[in-house]
Design a protein around this motif. Structure first.
Motif, mmCIF file in Angstrom:
data_model
loop_
_atom_site.group_PDB
_atom_site.id
_atom_site.type_symbol
_atom_site.label_atom_id
_atom_site.label_comp_id
_atom_site.label_asym_id
_atom_site.label_seq_id
_atom_site.Cartn_x
_atom_site.Cartn_y
_atom_site.Cartn_z
ATOM 1 N N LYS A 1 0.853 -1.065 0.030
ATOM 2 C CA LYS A 1 -0.089 -0.065 -0.029
ATOM 3 C C LYS A 1 0.922 1.177 0.100
ATOM 4 N N ALA A 2 1.910 1.221 0.774
ATOM 5 C CA ALA A 2 2.919 2.528 1.012
ATOM 6 C C ALA A 2 3.334 2.626 -0.412
ATOM 7 N N ASN A 3 3.829 1.590 -1.338
ATOM 8 C CA ASN A 3 4.453 1.828 -2.606
ATOM 9 C C ASN A 3 3.631 1.760 -3.563
ATOM 10 N N GLY A 4 2.346 2.237 -3.419
ATOM 11 C CA GLY A 4 1.414 2.326 -4.558
ATOM 12 C C GLY A 4 0.845 1.304 -5.390
ATOM 13 N N LEU A 5 0.993 0.001 -4.686
ATOM 14 C CA LEU A 5 0.403 -1.311 -5.277
ATOM 15 C C LEU A 5 -0.934 -1.527 -4.607
ATOM 16 N N SER A 6 -1.628 -2.507 -5.184
ATOM 17 C CA SER A 6 -2.773 -2.823 -4.656
ATOM 18 C C SER A 6 -2.949 -4.513 -5.100
ATOM 19 N N ASN A 7 -4.114 -5.122 -4.520
ATOM 20 C CA ASN A 7 -4.135 -6.362 -4.673
ATOM 21 C C ASN A 7 -4.533 -6.804 -5.977
ATOM 22 N N ASP A 8 -5.379 -6.043 -6.587
ATOM 23 C CA ASP A 8 -5.773 -6.649 -7.805
ATOM 24 C C ASP A 8 -6.144 -5.452 -8.713
#
Length: 366
Positions: free
Chosen positions: A177-184
């Motif tokens: 989450k902190a690095n701009g990524l999400s689950n899908d």
């Protein structure tokens, strides 16, 4: 869902991450990642955002019946709006959507049972005998944990009493989450909305495990819990060293670069964590030690049925199962089905029933 089932599902469905808010700019763009402290491993220079189409579809066929498959990936960029005209065209003509294969646990427990099991479920999340993380691992591993915990979780004392498996999961979720990524990236939700709009029923593909005695299952978990240090260490490695590769893989999916997806390394963190669960003593008692094989069998049966019943069907499947020479689609090819990869993906070694990449946009003709 029953509390202890939530506990087990948490560690079986790895990795998990909160989805970042979606943006809706007019076209795919790239934005710089937020500033991070100088001692945090750097991500790739940019993370894809905006409207993206993702990869092309795999085509599985037998005779004039077709199953179109979208490869999914986790994590994905957190600020994308996924729109695939190819998927829209396929879904409009499909009679069924096969969801990703999942395990479903069912327990025979009533309302009062839930109340009494709740404290036990939280107790199972903690280390036995009240031990803290620094007491169950070597000092060097613990120092690595402390450094990453401070960056991504902060001063949370309660997590210090969690089992390493659960602590690793929480750290990984926060780091993504902190690095701009999400689950899908909202892909599964977008597919569900399209299917509902077209009146196409979604079919869960599940390996069901029924727990007859939930209280005994919790005791079994506590008595024969996972040996989870391999999962914990692999998670620390992933966060320290693999975030740039994760970001590159996420970008490659968003831009449909399947060649890059095949070449970019995977940390196999998820495999280590799933193995920690399925090889534990309690898993054998609950029938969870053969989950990967059971999931494969359930999906293959559902795919064969869809290909028999429907002229056109659609499925979601993890990208690894599409790119692997021993994955689910390779199994179908070995059983005589024709499997065609999207354009842009170099052919794998020949397998039974395989064919050339499917032309881009060919879905519209079927």
């Amino acid at each position: 869902m029953r509390p202890w089932i939530v506990l087990l599902c948490l560690v079986l469905v790895v990795p998990a991450a909160f989805a970042a808010p979606m943006q809706t700019p007019p076209s795919a763009t790239t934005t710089a990642t937020p500033p991070v402290p100088s001692d945090v491993p750097l991500l790739a220079p940019v993370v894809v955002s905006g409207v993206v189409s993702g990869p092309g579809l795999w085509k599985v066929s037998k005779g004039d019946h077709v199953l179109w498959v979208l490869g999914t990936l986790s994590p994905l960029p957190g600020h994308i709006q996924w729109e695939s005209h190819e998927v829209e065209q396929v879904l409009a003509q499909s009679k069924q959507v096969l969801l990703e294969p999942k395990i479903r646990l069912k327990a025979d427990i009533g309302f009062f049972g839930k109340l009494f099991l709740l404290p036990s479920a939280y107790g199972a999340r903690k280390n036995p005998d009240g031990k803290t993380l620094d007491q169950v691992m070597d000092p060097s591993t613990y120092q690595r944990w402390l450094a990453l915990k401070q960056k991504y979780i902060g001063d949370d004392r309660g997590i210090e009493r969690w089992r390493p498996l659960f602590a690793a999961q929480e750290l990984y979720r926060k780091a993504l989450k902190a690095n701009g990524l999400s689950n899908d990236g909202g892909v599964s939700g977008a597919v569900a909305a399209l299917a509902k709009s077209d009146g196409v029923p979604e079919t869960p593909v599940e390996y069901r495990v029924e727990i007859q005695h939930p209280r005994d299952a919790l005791k079994a978990f506590k008595a024969a819990a996972p040996s989870d240090m391999e999962c914990f260490s692999r998670t620390l490695d992933s966060i320290e060293h693999d975030l740039p590769a994760m970001t590159a893989r996420a970008n490659a999916w968003a831009t449909g670069d399947l060649g890059a997806l095949r070449q970019l390394p995977d940390s196999h963190r998820r495999d280590a964590c799933v193995t920690a669960i399925t090889s534990a003593g309690f898993a054998r008692q609950l029938g969870l030690d053969d989950v990967p094989a059971q999931l494969e069998a359930v999906w293959l049966a559902a795919a064969r049925k869809a290909l028999t019943d429907n002229a056109s069907s659609f499925a979601l499947l993890p990208m690894g199962e599409l790119l692997s020479p021993t994955g689910y689609l390779a199994r179908l090819a070995a059983q005589g089905y024709t499997v065609e990869a999207p354009i842009g993906l170099d052919a794998e070694p020949a397998t039974a029933g395989s064919a050339a990449p499917a032309p881009a946009g060919s879905a519209a003709a079927h």
